[in-house]
Design an enzyme around this catalytic site. Structure first.
Site, PDB file in Angstrom:
ATOM      1  N   GLU B 195       1.013  -1.025   0.122  1.00  0.00           N
ATOM      2  CA  GLU B 195       0.111   0.044  -0.132  1.00  0.00           C
ATOM      3  C   GLU B 195       0.849   1.153  -0.023  1.00  0.00           C
ATOM      4  O   GLU B 195       0.359   2.262  -0.841  1.00  0.00           O
ATOM      5  CB  GLU B 195      -0.930  -0.189   1.274  1.00  0.00           C
ATOM      6  CG  GLU B 195      -2.213  -0.786   0.979  1.00  0.00           C
ATOM      7  CD  GLU B 195      -2.025  -2.373   1.410  1.00  0.00           C
ATOM      8  OE1 GLU B 195      -0.948  -2.648   1.765  1.00  0.00           O
ATOM      9  OE2 GLU B 195      -3.319  -3.111   1.081  1.00  0.00           O
ATOM     10  N   HIS B 264     -10.169  -4.801  10.897  1.00  0.00           N
ATOM     11  CA  HIS B 264     -11.026  -4.664   9.610  1.00  0.00           C
ATOM     12  C   HIS B 264     -12.293  -3.861   9.535  1.00  0.00           C
ATOM     13  O   HIS B 264     -12.932  -4.054   8.852  1.00  0.00           O
ATOM     14  CB  HIS B 264     -11.301  -5.989   9.236  1.00  0.00           C
ATOM     15  CG  HIS B 264      -9.871  -6.628   8.569  1.00  0.00           C
ATOM     16  ND1 HIS B 264      -9.038  -7.151   9.468  1.00  0.00           N
ATOM     17  CD2 HIS B 264      -9.312  -6.858   7.334  1.00  0.00           C
ATOM     18  CE1 HIS B 264      -7.868  -7.779   8.945  1.00  0.00           C
ATOM     19  NE2 HIS B 264      -8.187  -7.596   7.505  1.00  0.00           N
TER      20      HIS B 264
END
Lengths: 336, 459
Positions: B195, B264
């Site tokens: 990322e 998450h």
């Protein structure tokens, strides 16, 4: 793809390439950067430049040698030690100095400062203050050129300190995977702020740091502008031919502290003095030029001209107004 | 002893799927680990492995059946004569057995913490009514997002999509389905799991004139790339004195999905909305998704598009007009009302609408505003509504402290204080990392009953 980790420019006699005119141009560029930085240091001392100010003195051969190997349209990005890079890409000394002093006439209208200047016209993409961030960004510059299918190359400069950031290796992988025309230039000036490279990296040859991805690397004497130029030509040719990224480690040295506020207690005065007297890039190039027949009068003329440019930049900066208060609110978003 | 095989849940948010194919026939012997069937969800095709052994006695759901609910018996395995197998727990169904509706928790009291200074300048005046776009058809949020990207990629060569699993896999949540086929690997780019690196690369490409769409598999992973989003994408235009803009879209699911745990399940709305130099949108409906994403891709600035995984499968009427697009910075009144203004965004718009329905039955008329855009915030529309209703309740899935609700309330305090008949109230996710246990997770995320409760306290 094989890794070629050659040593270039170790012996100074190996650097043979530049013509008298090329070397004289390079010498002037290095001198301009040196005089400019000396003036910046002076203005900082007078309180005219604020914040962080990282001088490039000592490392001039790196950017001048590499820029000499580039063509118009090739793109450059670097860290916060960026004044030299801006001058080497052809940005005006007065605009840079005006930015350093926070004036409306600066490259960023006074809103960037020492670490954040850009020039679309000169293909200079900054000027980035977060150590290592410009490495991914530079990979993106190369990505855009690759996407467009042009043959521009991008040069991404960073220090040996930044070379320990994770995103540097993420970038190596991406660039190798996508065969991006990106030249990664590690300016190894031996110290990331106060931490020597030996204390910060377990790698003893940073030019091999991308070897795992098959990226060729080369170690170069970054105090020798001709050796730097010779090595850069090979890197540029590699990238322009579409073979993917290339890593260069330039062994260099900064004479001043990390920033203006760094007393540099982590190294001895003797160490600095030895580099200055024995390895200085400007002196070295001057000796080479003398051997080519350039006389004292020629050097003096260039020196005078450079000093005038720098003085004019300083005068211009100080005479320029501060940005209008309304500038506070502009350029947050592109309108429309 | 016969054992029932149940329709398995193959992802945290799956509630039903299609039984695509049986790979075993009645009478076949089955061993544990054998692939017995293929199940299609809106995201993927998955193989079902047997966990029990025996002979396939009966198939209860024929292949090709769509909309088979999780936990429905789909086949029966009979003992194979000699060794009767114990009929222990069968399919690997993660039974989210509708926990008996616990008494609706009352909305957690808001922390009496310091309020943030209004960093977001008030949006423009409340604009004209939303443009009429003509005929509509039902579309899922998932398709809407895909269609938006495809339309913009057709229109502009500089637009490309990159991210993890966006190309060959067709998107981790199947948002980019079909894009690789149409646009090829040059413009639909699978990245490694990196990322920080690929975000920086995309920002560099945007500075150099391209228009990247960066998909984060979820915004939780974008924290790895936060420096590039804020320091490089959002600030460069300003630091360059307007020379170097960064036209880029960062998109992906944000907030809680279902039972995926604290790492998450975070809402990043207030993180991004905090930062000048960014625009932030949070679509709820398919029309929001399509219209806002198209606007985001066309925008010359960095735009964060906060999607929601649970909403991907929801369908709504969406204009079919080729040029349909929505303005960034404009909220939508989803349900007009007169007595209280409920402000929500993303999945909480649905919660707010359910609450408004329940309130209507109790004689309270609630106006529901779908923010659509979090930065810039359409303060004018909220102000106009509160001046009419005199009451405000904000609803968000994220944490309360320095949240979007806090900002909306502050805007009203600044712009409509004298019109308020009661202190504004916030409904929000509880101020803890999201727990995993089904009952605890439910207790942590705003329910319509919380909103109803909060509204009623204002009267």
């Amino acid at each position: 793809m094989t890794v070629e980790a050659k040593k270039r420019g170790k012996g100074r006699e190996a650097a043979s390439g530049m013509t008298r005119d090329q070397l004289l141009t390079a010498w002037r560029s290095m001198l301009l950067i040196r005089r400019f930085e000396e003036k910046a240091g002076q203005l900082y001392g007078m309180g005219l430049i604020g914040g962080f100010c990282h001088l490039y003195i000592g490392q001039e051969a790196v950017v001048v040698g590499i820029q000499a190997a580039l063509e118009e349209g090739d793109q450059v990005i670097t860290s916060y030690r960026d004044h030299g890079h801006m001058l080497a890409t052809g940005m005006q000394a007065r605009g840079v100095m005006a930015e350093l002093t926070g004036r409306a006439t600066g490259y960023s209208h006074g809103k960037g400062g020492s670490m954040h200047m850009f020039s679309k016209e000169r293909n200079f993409f900054g000027g980035h203050g977060i150590v290592g961030a410009q490495v991914s960004l530079g990979t993106g510059l190369a990505f855009a050129n690759h996407y467009r299918g042009n043959d521009r190359v991008g040069v991404t400069y960073f220090g040996e300190g930044a070379s320990n950031q994770g995103q540097v290796y993420e970038s190596f992988n991406l660039a190798a995977l996508m065969k991006l025309p990106c030249i990664y230039v590690i300016e190894n000036n031996k110290y990331g702020m106060g931490t020597s490279v030996e204390r910060a990296s377990a790698s003893r040859d940073l030019s091999k740091n991308a070897a795992a991805w098959g990226v060729p690397g080369v170690q170069v004497d970054g105090m020798d502008v001709e050796a730097t130029w010779e090595a850069a030509k090979i890197a540029v040719a590699w990238c322009r031919a579409g073979k993917g990224p290339y890593l260069m480690e330039l062994k260099t040295y900064r004479y001043r502290g990390h920033s203006m506020s760094d007393p540099a207690k982590y190294r001895t005065r003797e160490e600095v003095q030895k580099m200055r007297s024995e390895r200085d890039c400007i002196e070295h190039a001057r000796h080479r030029l003398e051997a080519m027949g350039v006389g004292e009068a020629d050097f003096k003329a260039i020196d005078e001209e450079v000093k005038a440019v720098v003085q004019e930049a300083a005068d211009f900066a100080q005479a320029s107004p501060e940005p209008d208060a309304a500038e506070l609110w502009t350029d947050v978003l592109v309108e429309g | 002893m016969a054992t029932e095989i149940l329709m398995p849940a193959l992802s945290p948010t799956m509630t039903e799927g299609k039984l695509a194919r049986w790979l075993k026939s009645v009478g076949d012997d089955i061993r544990a680990g054998d692939v017995i069937a293929e199940i299609e969800t809106d995201k993927a095709t998955m193989e079902v492995e047997a966990v029990d052994e025996g002979r396939l006695a009966r198939i209860l759901v024929p292949e090709g059946t769509e909309g088979v609910a999780v936990n429905t018996p789909i086949a029966v395995i009979g003992a194979d004569g000699e060794a009767a197998k114990p009929a222990a727990a069968s399919a690997p169904a993660s039974a989210p057995a509708a926990a008996p509706a616990a008494a609706p928790a009352s909305p957690p009291a808001s922390q009496p913490g310091p309020t943030v200074a209004a960093a977001v300048r008030a949006g423009g005046p409340a604009g004209a009514a939303e443009k009429e776009w003509g005929p509509t058809r039902p579309l899922s949020v998932r398709e809407a997002l895909r269609d938006a990207m495809a339309a913009e990629m057709r229109a502009d060569e500089r637009v490309f999509l990159m991210g993890e699993e966006v190309a060959q896999y067709q998107g981790a949540y199947k948002i980019s389905q079909g894009l690789l086929e149409e646009f090829g690997p040059r413009r639909v780019i699978d990245t490694p799991i990196t990322e920080h690196g690929f975000t920086g690369m995309a920002v560099g490409a945007a500075l150099n004139g391209l228009r990247p769409i960066v998909e984060f598999m979820t915004f939780n992973f974008a924290m790895q790339a936060m420096d590039q989003i804020i320091n490089s994408a959002a600030k460069t235009l300003y630091m360059s004195g307007g020379q170097m803009g960064c036209p880029i879209v960062f998109r992906g699911p944000n907030g809680a999905a279902s039972r995926v745990g604290a790492q998450h399940s975070q809402c990043y709305a207030s993180w991004y909305a905090h930062c000048p130099g960014l625009k932030v949108v949070a679509p709820w409906s398919a029309a929001d998704a399509k219209g806002l994403l198209r606007a985001a891709i066309r925008d010359p600035n960095p735009v964060i598009v906060l999607e929601n995984e649970i909403l991907y499968g929801h369908s709504h009427e969406c204009p079919v007009a080729e040029d349909f697009v929505l303005p960034i910075g404009k909220a939508k009144v989803e349900r007009p009302g007169t007595q209280v203004t409920i402000v929500a965004f993303s999945i909480m718009v649905g919660v707010a609408l359910a609450a408004a329905e329940a309130l209507a039955e109790q004689g309270i008329s609630a106006e529901v505003i779908n923010l659509r855009s979090l930065r810039p915030l359409d303060t004018a529309t909220i102000v106009e509504s509160v001046r009419k209703t005199n009451r405000l309740v904000t609803v968000e899935e994220g944490w309360p402290y320095a949240g979007i609700g806090a900002e909306v309330v502050m805007q009203i305090v600044e712009h409509a204080f004298d019109w308020l008949d009661a202190p504004p109230a916030r409904v929000h996710g509880v101020d803890v990392p999201l727990p995993y246990a089904a009952n605890l997770e439910k207790l942590a995320l705003p329910q319509p009953a919380w909103v109803v409760d909060a509204v009623k306290k204002l009267f």
